[in-house]
Design an enzyme around this catalytic site. Structure first.
Site, short mmCIF file in Angstrom:
data_model
loop_
_atom_site.label_atom_id
_atom_site.label_comp_id
_atom_site.label_asym_id
_atom_site.label_seq_id
_atom_site.Cartn_x
_atom_site.Cartn_y
_atom_site.Cartn_z
N HIS A 6 30.79 34.70 37.30
CA HIS A 6 29.75 35.49 36.50
C HIS A 6 28.50 36.15 37.27
CE1 HIS A 6 27.19 36.20 33.18
NE2 HIS A 6 26.94 34.81 32.76
N HIS A 36 36.04 45.85 35.15
CA HIS A 36 35.52 45.02 34.07
C HIS A 36 36.23 44.74 33.05
CE1 HIS A 36 32.02 43.86 31.60
NE2 HIS A 36 31.31 43.74 32.79
N ASP A 82 27.87 45.50 40.02
CA ASP A 82 27.54 44.74 41.06
C ASP A 82 27.91 45.61 42.25
OD1 ASP A 82 26.55 42.32 40.17
OD2 ASP A 82 28.92 41.89 39.30
N1 CMC Z 1 40.74 45.58 42.61
C1 CMC Z 1 42.04 45.87 42.40
N2 CMC Z 1 42.63 45.72 41.22
C2 CMC Z 1 42.03 45.35 40.28
C3 CMC Z 1 40.60 45.20 40.14
C4 CMC Z 1 40.01 45.12 41.28
N3 CMC Z 1 38.66 44.92 41.24
N4 CMC Z 1 40.33 44.56 38.99
C5 CMC Z 1 41.41 44.69 37.99
N5 CMC Z 1 42.65 45.32 38.83
C6 CMC Z 1 43.87 45.18 38.27
C7 CMC Z 1 44.62 44.03 38.48
O1 CMC Z 1 45.41 43.60 39.36
C8 CMC Z 1 45.69 44.20 37.23
O2 CMC Z 1 46.52 45.07 37.87
P1 CMC Z 1 48.07 44.93 37.05
O3 CMC Z 1 48.06 45.40 35.75
O4 CMC Z 1 48.93 45.68 38.06
O5 CMC Z 1 48.37 43.37 37.20
C9 CMC Z 1 44.62 45.26 36.21
O6 CMC Z 1 43.71 45.76 37.37
C10 CMC Z 1 43.89 44.28 35.15
O7 CMC Z 1 43.12 43.59 35.68
P2 CMC Z 1 42.58 42.24 35.03
O8 CMC Z 1 42.50 41.30 36.02
O9 CMC Z 1 43.74 41.91 33.90
O10 CMC Z 1 41.41 42.81 34.24
P3 CMC Z 1 40.36 41.80 33.77
O11 CMC Z 1 39.60 42.49 32.65
O12 CMC Z 1 40.88 40.63 33.46
O13 CMC Z 1 39.29 41.51 34.98
C11 CMC Z 1 37.46 41.77 36.41
C12 CMC Z 1 37.98 42.07 34.78
C13 CMC Z 1 36.01 42.24 36.53
C14 CMC Z 1 37.38 40.15 36.61
C15 CMC Z 1 38.12 42.37 37.48
O14 CMC Z 1 38.31 43.76 37.45
C16 CMC Z 1 38.05 42.07 38.74
O15 CMC Z 1 38.11 40.94 39.41
N6 CMC Z 1 36.91 42.81 39.49
C17 CMC Z 1 36.38 42.22 40.91
C18 CMC Z 1 35.06 41.45 40.58
C19 CMC Z 1 34.10 41.88 39.99
O16 CMC Z 1 33.56 43.09 40.48
N7 CMC Z 1 33.40 41.54 39.03
C20 CMC Z 1 32.11 41.82 38.46
C21 CMC Z 1 32.11 42.19 37.13
S1 CMC Z 1 30.85 42.98 36.20
C22 CMC Z 1 29.54 41.89 36.42
C23 CMC Z 1 29.30 41.43 34.99
O17 CMC Z 1 29.04 42.24 34.29
O18 CMC Z 1 29.19 40.02 34.68
#
Ligand code: CMC
Length: 439
Positions: free
Chosen positions: A277, A316, A372
């Site tokens: 988070h 995100h 972030d």
């Molecule tokens: N780098 C590389 N690949 C990514 C990333 C990333 N940062 N984020 C998502 N992907 C890929 C993921 O591997 C998946 O690919 P595939 O379809 O080939 O398997 C696809 O994109 C969809 O990803 P997901 O994990 O299903 O997306 P999600 O909506 O569940 O995750 C997230 C969102 C924020 C957790 C993720 O994008 C992430 O881990 N980002 C890095 C951590 C980060 O910066 N977090 C801060 C979020 S903003 C703070 C807030 O508002 O609270």
């Protein structure tokens, strides 16, 4: 079958569900793009069995409340507080005005703002015993743990805060908490450095006073650079609320037991503490440091594309176009670096962003910089250690948490939070005394 619920909801929109176990059809009303989970309970195989329920770990597709505080359209990259676009608030408002907007629902008149500012300023001090309490933490205590514990402890100093159905009393606690949070956050920071705690200076602005409590040493008066104060105000505005995220949900869930707001907000701080988070900006800094230089970026990107790691600060759950907060933060970066000198990691971040935004892997997955990606660089330039980053998030988020809590308390539809479970354990086992149990 049970279409009277559709009629009584006054909606023409319905969902027809056929239960293939029984062949019975049900018509469920649709309102605001949702069905009522309780309506599913009418779908059952026989009267003695529990009705159908929805299984939704993490509330991925479940609305838990009606709210008029924050609106997000993730596809269009829109974030609004009480209907005002975040870009306008960041450009033209200040944090205390935004806090008033979140809490009261409207922007204040000049008189209302002056009174609000006076109230908040008047309540920045904490009881001396809170100071003693904080001094009791170990020298290396994490500032988020200290913040959470001291906010929880405030409930013992204000026992009347348990009277949550008195609007005047609620207002008093809201003012106190928004006012005292920078004091507690700054003291948690000073504690780790072994420096004396600095008392609030009521002549200073909200952000100016916070910076003074963080950094004042022997000087009579501490006056932070106006550009840094403004940058901190902008960061505070951007972090003030983000609708039903993990910590807002924690505040609402704990608040639904009708506990005092200090205990509910302490739960929110606990939720924010978690790395999924509030902690991603710290991870961005670690990543940039690990990359080390611009020429190493292609190799790093290849590793991300191969699935070996993530590009932290990108992507995100909600924003699939861009995170509007990221654009504003990038501008704040320039303003801060004008004062502090450029964080050398910025060059890597800018180049990384440029390459990622042109790369098919990131484009096709709609991965853009989030809030972030740049905020950690600013915090580091302001000489904050990484453990303080989440405290800097918690201070402004307090107004959002309190707005969520106030909305909860006033909402006649809300009940104590109590999700269902799917029980997967054993039944009807026979108790065996300890001495007779085999390994
Ligand atoms: N780098 C590389 N690949 C990514 C990333 C990333 N940062 N984020 C998502 N992907 C890929 C993921 O591997 C998946 O690919 P595939 O379809 O080939 O398997 C696809 O994109 C969809 O990803 P997901 O994990 O299903 O997306 P999600 O909506 O569940 O995750 C997230 C969102 C924020 C957790 C993720 O994008 C992430 O881990 N980002 C890095 C951590 C980060 O910066 N977090 C801060 C979020 S903003 C703070 C807030 O508002 O609270």
């Amino acid at each position: 079958m049970s279409d009277e619920t559709a009629a009584s909801a006054g909606s023409n929109e319905t969902l027809t569900v056929r239960d293939n176990r029984t062949g019975v059809e049900y018509e469920l009303p649709i309102a605001d793009g949702t069905i009522r989970a309780a309506d599913l309970a009418k779908i059952r195989t026989d009267e003695t069995k529990p009705g159908l329920a929805a299984y939704d770990p993490g509330f991925v597709n479940t609305a838990s409340c009606r709210s008029s505080i924050t609106y997000i359209d993730g596809d269009a990259g829109i974030l609004e507080y009480r209907g005002y676009p975040i870009e306008q608030l960041a450009e033209q408002s200040n944090y205390l005005e935004v806090a008033y907007l979140l809490v009261h629902g409207e922007l204040p008149t000049k008189e209302q703002y002056d009174l609000w500012e006076h109230e908040i300023t008047f309540h920045t001090f904490v009881h001396e015993n809170i100071k003693t309490f904080m001094q009791g933490f170990r020298y290396d205590a994490h500032p988020m743990g200290m913040l959470q514990a001291s906010v929880g402890a405030l409930s013992t100093f204000y026992p009347e805060s348990r009277n949550i159905f008195d609007p005047d009393n609620r207002h008093m606690q809201v003012v106190r908490m928004i006012a005292k949070m920078p004091t507690l956050g700054a003291w948690a920071f000073r504690h780790a450095q072994g420096k004396p705690y600095v008392y609030p200076d009521n002549e200073l602005s909200y952000a100016g006073n916070f910076l003074a409590m963080l950094f004042k040493m022997s000087e009579q008066e501490f006056q932070a650079d106006e550009r840094l104060i403004r940058a901190l105000e902008v960061l505070f505005i951007l972090h003030a609320d983000h609708e039903q995220n993990c910590s807002a949900n924690a505040v609402r869930s704990v608040g639904s037991s009708e506990v005092d707001p200090y205990s509910a907000v302490a739960a929110g701080i606990g939720a924010l503490f978690g790395p999924l988070h509030g902690g991603a900006n710290e991870a961005v800094l670690r990543m940039l440091r690990r990359i080390g230089s611009v020429d190493k970026i292609p190799e790093f990107i290849d590793g991300v594309k191969a699935g070996d790691e993530r590009l932290m600060g990108f992507g995100h759950r909600v924003y699939k176009n861009y995170d509007p907060r990221a654009k504003i933060i990038k501008k704040a970066c320039d303003d801060v670096f004008e004062v502090t000198g450029v964080n050398p990691l910025l060059k890597i971040a800018v180049e990384l962003e440029k390459i990622a935004l042109e790369d098919e892997y990131f484009v096709s997955r709609k991965l853009y910089p989030n809030v972030d990606f740049y905020s950690g660089l600013i915090y580091e330039a302001l000489t904050f250690p990484p453990e303080m980053f989440t405290v800097l998030f918690a201070i402004p988020r307090t107004s959002g948490w309190l707005a969520q809590w106030l909305e909860l308390v006033d909402d006649p539809e809300q009940k104590i939070a109590r999700p269902k479970q799917i029980y997967t354990g054993a039944h009807q086992r026979t108790f065996v005394p300890v001495g007779e149990r085999s390994t």
